[in-house]
Motif scaffolding. Structure first.
Motif, PDB file in Angstrom:
ATOM      1  N   GLY A  51      11.187  19.671 -11.183  1.00  0.00           N
ATOM      2  CA  GLY A  51      12.369  20.216 -11.855  1.00  0.00           C
ATOM      3  C   GLY A  51      12.445  21.734 -11.794  1.00  0.00           C
ATOM      4  N   LYS A  52      11.386  22.360 -11.230  1.00  0.00           N
ATOM      5  CA  LYS A  52      11.365  23.825 -11.138  1.00  0.00           C
ATOM      6  C   LYS A  52      11.238  24.268  -9.686  1.00  0.00           C
ATOM      7  CE  LYS A  52       7.977  23.642 -14.079  1.00  0.00           C
ATOM      8  NZ  LYS A  52       6.834  23.823 -14.973  1.00  0.00           N
ATOM      9  N   GLY A  53      11.638  23.378  -8.795  1.00  0.00           N
ATOM     10  CA  GLY A  53      11.560  23.725  -7.379  1.00  0.00           C
ATOM     11  C   GLY A  53      10.223  23.410  -6.758  1.00  0.00           C
ATOM     12  N   GLY A  54       9.368  22.716  -7.474  1.00  0.00           N
ATOM     13  CA  GLY A  54       8.059  22.361  -6.927  1.00  0.00           C
ATOM     14  C   GLY A  54       7.814  20.861  -6.974  1.00  0.00           C
ATOM     15  N   VAL A  55       6.543  20.505  -6.827  1.00  0.00           N
ATOM     16  CA  VAL A  55       6.162  19.099  -6.774  1.00  0.00           C
ATOM     17  C   VAL A  55       5.071  18.850  -7.806  1.00  0.00           C
ATOM     18  CG1 VAL A  55       5.270  17.270  -5.264  1.00  0.00           C
ATOM     19  CG2 VAL A  55       6.614  19.134  -4.277  1.00  0.00           C
ATOM     20  N   ARG A  56       5.146  17.731  -8.515  1.00  0.00           N
ATOM     21  CA  ARG A  56       4.055  17.376  -9.423  1.00  0.00           C
ATOM     22  C   ARG A  56       3.627  15.937  -9.122  1.00  0.00           C
ATOM     23  NH1 ARG A  56       5.685  13.926 -13.579  1.00  0.00           N
ATOM     24  NH2 ARG A  56       7.944  13.607 -13.566  1.00  0.00           N
ATOM     25  N   GLU A  57       2.413  15.610  -9.566  1.00  0.00           N
ATOM     26  CA  GLU A  57       1.920  14.251  -9.334  1.00  0.00           C
ATOM     27  C   GLU A  57       1.989  13.447 -10.618  1.00  0.00           C
ATOM     28  OE1 GLU A  57      -1.963  14.333  -7.568  1.00  0.00           O
ATOM     29  OE2 GLU A  57      -1.106  14.772  -5.589  1.00  0.00           O
ATOM     30  N   GLU A  58       2.206  12.146 -10.453  1.00  0.00           N
ATOM     31  CA  GLU A  58       2.186  11.275 -11.632  1.00  0.00           C
ATOM     32  C   GLU A  58       1.573   9.945 -11.236  1.00  0.00           C
ATOM     33  OE1 GLU A  58       5.895  11.132 -13.962  1.00  0.00           O
ATOM     34  OE2 GLU A  58       5.469   9.004 -14.329  1.00  0.00           O
ATOM     35  N   ARG A  59       0.663   9.467 -12.087  1.00  0.00           N
ATOM     36  CA  ARG A  59       0.074   8.143 -11.828  1.00  0.00           C
ATOM     37  C   ARG A  59       0.907   7.087 -12.520  1.00  0.00           C
ATOM     38  NH1 ARG A  59      -4.526   8.451  -9.197  1.00  0.00           N
ATOM     39  NH2 ARG A  59      -5.333   6.350  -9.476  1.00  0.00           N
ATOM     40  N   ILE A  60       1.287   6.067 -11.765  1.00  0.00           N
ATOM     41  CA  ILE A  60       2.036   4.968 -12.374  1.00  0.00           C
ATOM     42  C   ILE A  60       1.336   3.652 -12.049  1.00  0.00           C
ATOM     43  CG2 ILE A  60       4.272   6.189 -12.234  1.00  0.00           C
ATOM     44  CD1 ILE A  60       4.948   4.244  -9.865  1.00  0.00           C
ATOM     45  N   PRO A  61       1.582   2.597 -12.844  1.00  0.00           N
ATOM     46  CA  PRO A  61       0.946   1.311 -12.531  1.00  0.00           C
ATOM     47  C   PRO A  61       1.333   0.855 -11.127  1.00  0.00           C
ATOM     48  CG  PRO A  61       2.045   1.239 -14.676  1.00  0.00           C
ATOM     49  CD  PRO A  61       2.453   2.535 -14.025  1.00  0.00           C
ATOM     50  N   MET A  62       0.357   0.312 -10.405  1.00  0.00           N
ATOM     51  CA  MET A  62       0.583  -0.102  -9.015  1.00  0.00           C
ATOM     52  C   MET A  62       1.777  -1.043  -8.883  1.00  0.00           C
ATOM     53  SD  MET A  62      -0.336   0.150  -5.916  1.00  0.00           S
ATOM     54  CE  MET A  62      -2.032   0.657  -5.618  1.00  0.00           C
ATOM     55  N   ARG A  63       1.918  -1.963  -9.859  1.00  0.00           N
ATOM     56  CA  ARG A  63       3.017  -2.925  -9.765  1.00  0.00           C
ATOM     57  C   ARG A  63       4.373  -2.218  -9.763  1.00  0.00           C
ATOM     58  NH1 ARG A  63       1.623  -8.192 -13.526  1.00  0.00           N
ATOM     59  NH2 ARG A  63      -0.099  -8.985 -12.246  1.00  0.00           N
ATOM     60  N   ASN A  64       4.464  -1.123 -10.486  1.00  0.00           N
ATOM     61  CA  ASN A  64       5.740  -0.385 -10.498  1.00  0.00           C
ATOM     62  C   ASN A  64       5.982   0.376  -9.206  1.00  0.00           C
ATOM     63  OD1 ASN A  64       4.945  -0.857 -13.364  1.00  0.00           O
ATOM     64  ND2 ASN A  64       6.954   0.073 -13.698  1.00  0.00           N
ATOM     65  N   ALA A  65       4.923   0.508  -8.403  1.00  0.00           N
ATOM     66  CA  ALA A  65       5.024   1.324  -7.188  1.00  0.00           C
ATOM     67  C   ALA A  65       5.203   0.465  -5.934  1.00  0.00           C
ATOM     68  CB  ALA A  65       3.782   2.191  -7.045  1.00  0.00           C
ATOM     69  N   VAL A  66       5.468  -0.834  -6.128  1.00  0.00           N
ATOM     70  CA  VAL A  66       5.532  -1.717  -4.953  1.00  0.00           C
ATOM     71  C   VAL A  66       6.582  -1.239  -3.938  1.00  0.00           C
ATOM     72  CG1 VAL A  66       6.182  -4.042  -4.164  1.00  0.00           C
ATOM     73  CG2 VAL A  66       4.536  -3.771  -6.009  1.00  0.00           C
ATOM     74  N   ASN A  67       7.749  -0.803  -4.417  1.00  0.00           N
ATOM     75  CA  ASN A  67       8.770  -0.307  -3.467  1.00  0.00           C
ATOM     76  C   ASN A  67       8.215   0.823  -2.609  1.00  0.00           C
ATOM     77  OD1 ASN A  67      10.643  -2.033  -4.506  1.00  0.00           O
ATOM     78  ND2 ASN A  67      11.719  -0.493  -5.741  1.00  0.00           N
ATOM     79  N   GLU A  68       7.448   1.706  -3.264  1.00  0.00           N
ATOM     80  CA  GLU A  68       6.908   2.864  -2.555  1.00  0.00           C
ATOM     81  C   GLU A  68       5.831   2.422  -1.557  1.00  0.00           C
ATOM     82  OE1 GLU A  68       8.501   5.513  -2.818  1.00  0.00           O
ATOM     83  OE2 GLU A  68       7.210   6.775  -1.578  1.00  0.00           O
ATOM     84  N   VAL A  69       5.045   1.458  -1.951  1.00  0.00           N
ATOM     85  CA  VAL A  69       4.001   0.938  -1.061  1.00  0.00           C
ATOM     86  C   VAL A  69       4.654   0.338   0.196  1.00  0.00           C
ATOM     87  CG1 VAL A  69       2.239  -0.883  -0.835  1.00  0.00           C
ATOM     88  CG2 VAL A  69       2.356   0.509  -2.926  1.00  0.00           C
ATOM     89  N   VAL A  70       5.728  -0.420  -0.015  1.00  0.00           N
ATOM     90  CA  VAL A  70       6.409  -1.044   1.123  1.00  0.00           C
ATOM     91  C   VAL A  70       7.098   0.035   1.967  1.00  0.00           C
ATOM     92  CG1 VAL A  70       8.108  -2.779   1.834  1.00  0.00           C
ATOM     93  CG2 VAL A  70       6.733  -3.161  -0.212  1.00  0.00           C
ATOM     94  N   ARG A  71       7.678   1.026   1.296  1.00  0.00           N
ATOM     95  CA  ARG A  71       8.342   2.107   2.032  1.00  0.00           C
ATOM     96  C   ARG A  71       7.339   2.842   2.917  1.00  0.00           C
ATOM     97  NH1 ARG A  71      12.535   3.912  -1.224  1.00  0.00           N
ATOM     98  NH2 ARG A  71      10.927   4.265  -2.776  1.00  0.00           N
TER      99      ARG A  71
END
Ligand SMILES: [Fe+2]
Ligand SMILES: [Fe+2]
Length: 474
Positions: A342-362
């Motif tokens: 939100g300030k022009g940069g990048v941050r990391e966030e850990r989320i449950p793997m099940r919520n990240a399935v779209n990203e895993v497939v992508r």
């Protein structure tokens, strides 16, 4: 189950023993043909096309080649053979027997998943309906029509599931699949990529490379489903999908190859000179690639998704090649997302793997996309040119997920809106680029001839020569 190719609706699902279902589908069939005549390929319905038709799912029958008039194509219903004792492969029901019927609690979700997949199939036919007129060769014209009739069959596949397993709701959804239309202001197709017009062949190759490849990953995810008829349907669709991506892969490769030839002839890579010579300059190809890749990435959905998590938990839709993963529950595991801060940069966030399935497939999709680029870049390398095609970052030009509407460079570096606007013409096709590409689109219908902006393919279809008469006009 035997396949009955002679039936009005060829199938290997025993349609003849289920009169109600057969009648319902025979009622839908003329509506489908109506749609085909109205919104399928324009004007070529009287031509004989050298097409592959699936008449069964075994190795002998799934790819039978012959001349067919498209409206006479046998759109059949074919499911891959049932595996013995197949078990749920992931999520909370892991290890239980798969379902041959739709569990009541998952009925509306499964229907939604099938409708969303089904909607893309006729959409692409609609998007491509005028392309035949500007085909660069008979070989390409035939490939276009092959893709079109098979997308029609994929629609049949989804409509079969709706009719067979979802009662009246399913039948209504099947009707609506023919009522929504690509790009329609009132009733558009469900996903935005499938409302983009495809009015030139460079876009067609990009679409079959990038968007059909999304199709591949969606089908692979659905092939893991615990709802076994859906899994078997998708498994068989994947065999046909491979050719669609081949058309895109080799199509883009041939455009690049032809451009390299002319670069050599001219002794330079000046885009203006190349355009004068009637080929597509490499930066323009890259811009088309940026457009279609980023658009296709959106089709995987949000990077953190509670829907994806519940599909996974309930065993409805999984990860392609689930067997390759160690953990089929993913209850405690997590995934690290990179998000805009939100300030022009990048941050990391850990989320449950099940919520990240779209990203895993992508991510798996992106790795698969890279293979084509390596092949195309080999042409450039072998010709001694330093230019390389690159995939933009998954953050670039997104409209879905955490990076939606966040301005970035193609490499993913966040930038200001002003900087993005200042560079947009370098990164995405401009109206001039599109007009130029359009100006090249003139149908070449003489046997063995090729449009000047594309190299011939290395080989023909089904061991036929490249100059085979793939389409006979009547
Ligand atoms: Fe398809
Ligand atoms: Fe496809």
């Amino acid at each position: 189950m035997e396949s009955n190719y002679q039936d009005r609706i060829p199938n290997n699902v025993g349609l003849g023993t289920n009169r109600t279902l057969q009648r319902a589908l025979e009622h839908w069939q003329p509506e489908f043909l109506n749609w085909w005549h109205g919104l399928g390929p324009s004007d070529f319905n009287a031509s004989s096309v050298y097409l592959r038709t699936a008449i069964s799912v075994d190795t002998k029958g799934w790819a039978t080649f012959d001349y067919v008039k498209m409206p006479d194509y046998r759109w059949g219903i074919f499911l891959a053979q049932e595996a013995t004792d197949r078990r749920v492969g992931f999520g909370d029901h892991f290890g239980q027997p798969v379902w041959q019927q739709v569990p009541g609690e998952h009925r509306s979700t499964l229907r939604r998943l099938i409708v969303t997949q089904g909607d893309t199939e006729p959409a692409s036919v609609e998007q491509q309906r005028l392309l035949g007129h500007t085909a660069p060769s008979l070989y390409d014209l035939r490939n276009l029509f092959q893709v079109n009739v098979e997308e029609g069959r994929h629609l049949w596949a989804m409509v079969y599931l709706l009719h067979a397993y979802f009662g009246r709701d399913g039948r209504e959804e099947a009707e609506e699949l023919l009522e929504r239309h690509s790009g329609d202001a009132d009733k558009p197709r469900i996903l935005s990529t499938f409302n983009e017009p495809i009015s030139d062949w460079l876009s067609f190759y990009m679409f079959t490379y990038f968007t059909d490849r999304d199709g591949k990953f969606q089908l692979k995810s659905l092939a893991e489903s615990s709802f076994d008829p859906l899994s078997r349907t998708c498994k068989f669709m994947l065999t046909e999908e491979a050719h669609h991506m081949f058309v895109g892969d080799t199509g883009i490769g041939r455009v690049i190859k032809r451009t390299i030839e002319v670069m050599k002839e001219l002794g330079n890579d000046d885009p203006i000179a190349l355009r004068k010579a009637g080929v597509v300059d490499l930066p323009t190809i890259q811009k088309y690639l940026n457009f279609w890749f980023s658009s296709s990435l959106d089709l995987f959905g949000g990077d953190s998704s509670s829907n994806a998590a519940s599909y996974f938990a309930n065993g409805l839709k999984g990860r392609p090649d689930e067997i390759k993963y160690e953990d089929h529950f993913e209850r405690e595991s997590s995934f690290t997302l990179e998000l805009p801060d939100g300030k022009g940069g990048v941050r990391e966030e850990r989320i449950p793997m099940r919520n990240a399935v779209n990203e895993v497939v992508r991510e798996a999709y992106v790795r698969d996309c890279e293979k084509g680029l390596a092949r195309w870049n080999r042409h450039l390398e072998e010709a001694g040119y330093p230019y390389r095609m690159t995939l933009p970052s998954t953050r670039f030009r997104r409209t879905v997920g955490s990076w939606a509407n966040v301005p970035t460079k193609p490499d993913g570096t966040p930038i200001s809106r002003e900087e993005l606007n200042a560079h947009l013409d370098e990164w995405l096709p401009t109206s001039d680029d599109r007009a130029y590409v359009h100006s090249l689109m003139k149908g070449v219908f003489e046997r063995g001839k090729m449009a000047s902006w594309i190299a011939p393919p290395e080989r023909g279809i089904n061991t036929q020569p490249v100059d085979f008469e793939y389409v006979i006009f009547h």
